[in-house]
Design a protein around this motif. Structure first.
Motif: not given
Length: 327
Positions: A1-3, A259-262, A288-289, A293-294
């Motif tokens: 889920m991470t780069t 921790a939700d953020a852009d 779901n953050l 998702r982006d």
């Protein structure tokens, strides 16, 4: 889920150019050569440094420096000084892995941070010891009996002020001014690459650190990485204002939705399994953050982003911010 990213990060052209400029400024006469010349022309001269423990008299150009924390190591390397001794940063590597290998090769390890070996330090016959009260305030008298010891009050958030104390103690004020100017220019370039201050502020960024044996940290604004983000003008989510003492807001995996953020930058200290990385990043709350998702979650080097605490680290972090946020 991470780069994922390479451990040391990839310097952009701007970062490389500025870093080379910093290196030239710090070593224009060659660090070892400069120190030798200083010793030959004025080995007996001293100056007084204002420290957290009061005024301390040190040599104008100390040649055998021992550093006992990561910020002090970054400062010395930034200023063109290779310490003769330093404490171990962690289990993975003796010294901070983002630092140029040729600048740390040959440094003698003198124990773990916050528990250095006084015997190993004394054996190096230092003429200056650099640390801070958080790590070594309790052993200040013993350290001072070995060599003049310069302690700052704390580490982390006041890193820019601490750097100036280190520069004063090392007799490197001119090089310090060059380092600060290079950083300021780099900050301006990164902010511009993000579309200016207004656009940078419109992007909310969280820094999430997974820590072995502890809760997950959502970093606030009163810490090293928080100051760099603020310098660039990057936005921070409201949760950062709830951080304890401005440092971090700690959560369990079941609270990771806070921790939700852009954009989210993540780092890990210690064993990923014991730090609950997989448990957290495979949960529905994590998936779901918005940043997840982006596709705006980026793994970063913990030693660089969290532990380094200095201008050499900061310039590399700025390069990564530009690459990830302006791309």
């Amino acid at each position: 889920m991470t780069t994922p990213r390479p451990r040391h990060g990839t310097l952009t052209l701007v970062t490389l150019t500025l870093t080379l400029g910093l290196t030239a400024a710090c070593t224009s006469s060659g660090s070892e050569k400069d120190n030798s010349a200083s010793a030959e022309t004025g080995s007996g001269s001293t100056h007084t440094v204002q420290t957290a423990m009061g005024d301390v008299k040190v040599k104008d150009h100390p040649r055998r420096v021992v550093v006992l924390d990561t910020a002090e190591l970054d400062s010395a390397i930034t200023l063109g000084i290779k310490p003769v001794g330093a404490t171990r940063a962690g289990a993975a590597s003796a010294f901070l892995s983002y630092l140029p290998r040729n600048r740390t090769t040959g440094i003698t390890e003198v124990g773990e941070i916050a528990s250095p070996s006084l015997e190993k330090i004394a054996a190096l016959k230092p003429d200056l010891i650099l640390s801070n009260k958080v790590r070594d305030g309790g052993r200040y008298q013993q350290l001072s009996a070995i060599a003049p010891t310069v302690l700052t009050e704390t580490t982390g958030y006041p890193w820019k002020q601490n750097f100036l104390v280190h520069a004063d103690a090392l007799g490197r004020k001119k090089q310090a001014r060059a380092a600060v100017a290079t950083y300021d220019e780099h900050v301006a370039a990164v902010t511009k690459s993000l579309g200016g201050k207004k656009k940078a502020a419109a992007v909310d960024v969280n820094v999430v650190r997974f820590v072995e044996g502890a809760d997950i940290r959502i970093y606030g604004k009163q810490n090293y990485i928080g100051t760099i983000l603020a310098d660039v003008g990057i936005g921070r989510p409201a949760i950062t204002d709830k951080a304890k003492d401005g440092f971090s807001y700690d959560v369990s995996p079941e609270q990771i939705d806070k921790a939700d953020a852009d954009v989210i930058f993540t780092s890990t200290y210690g064993s990923p399994g014991k730090a609950k990385v997989t448990e957290t990043t495979t949960s529905g709350l994590w998936r779901n953050l918005k940043a997840v998702r982006d596709g705006k979650v980026f793994q970063v080097d913990d030693e660089l982003w969290i532990q380094g605490i200095g201008y050499t680290a900061a310039n590399q972090i700025l390069g990564e911010l530009r690459s990830d946020l302006a791309g």
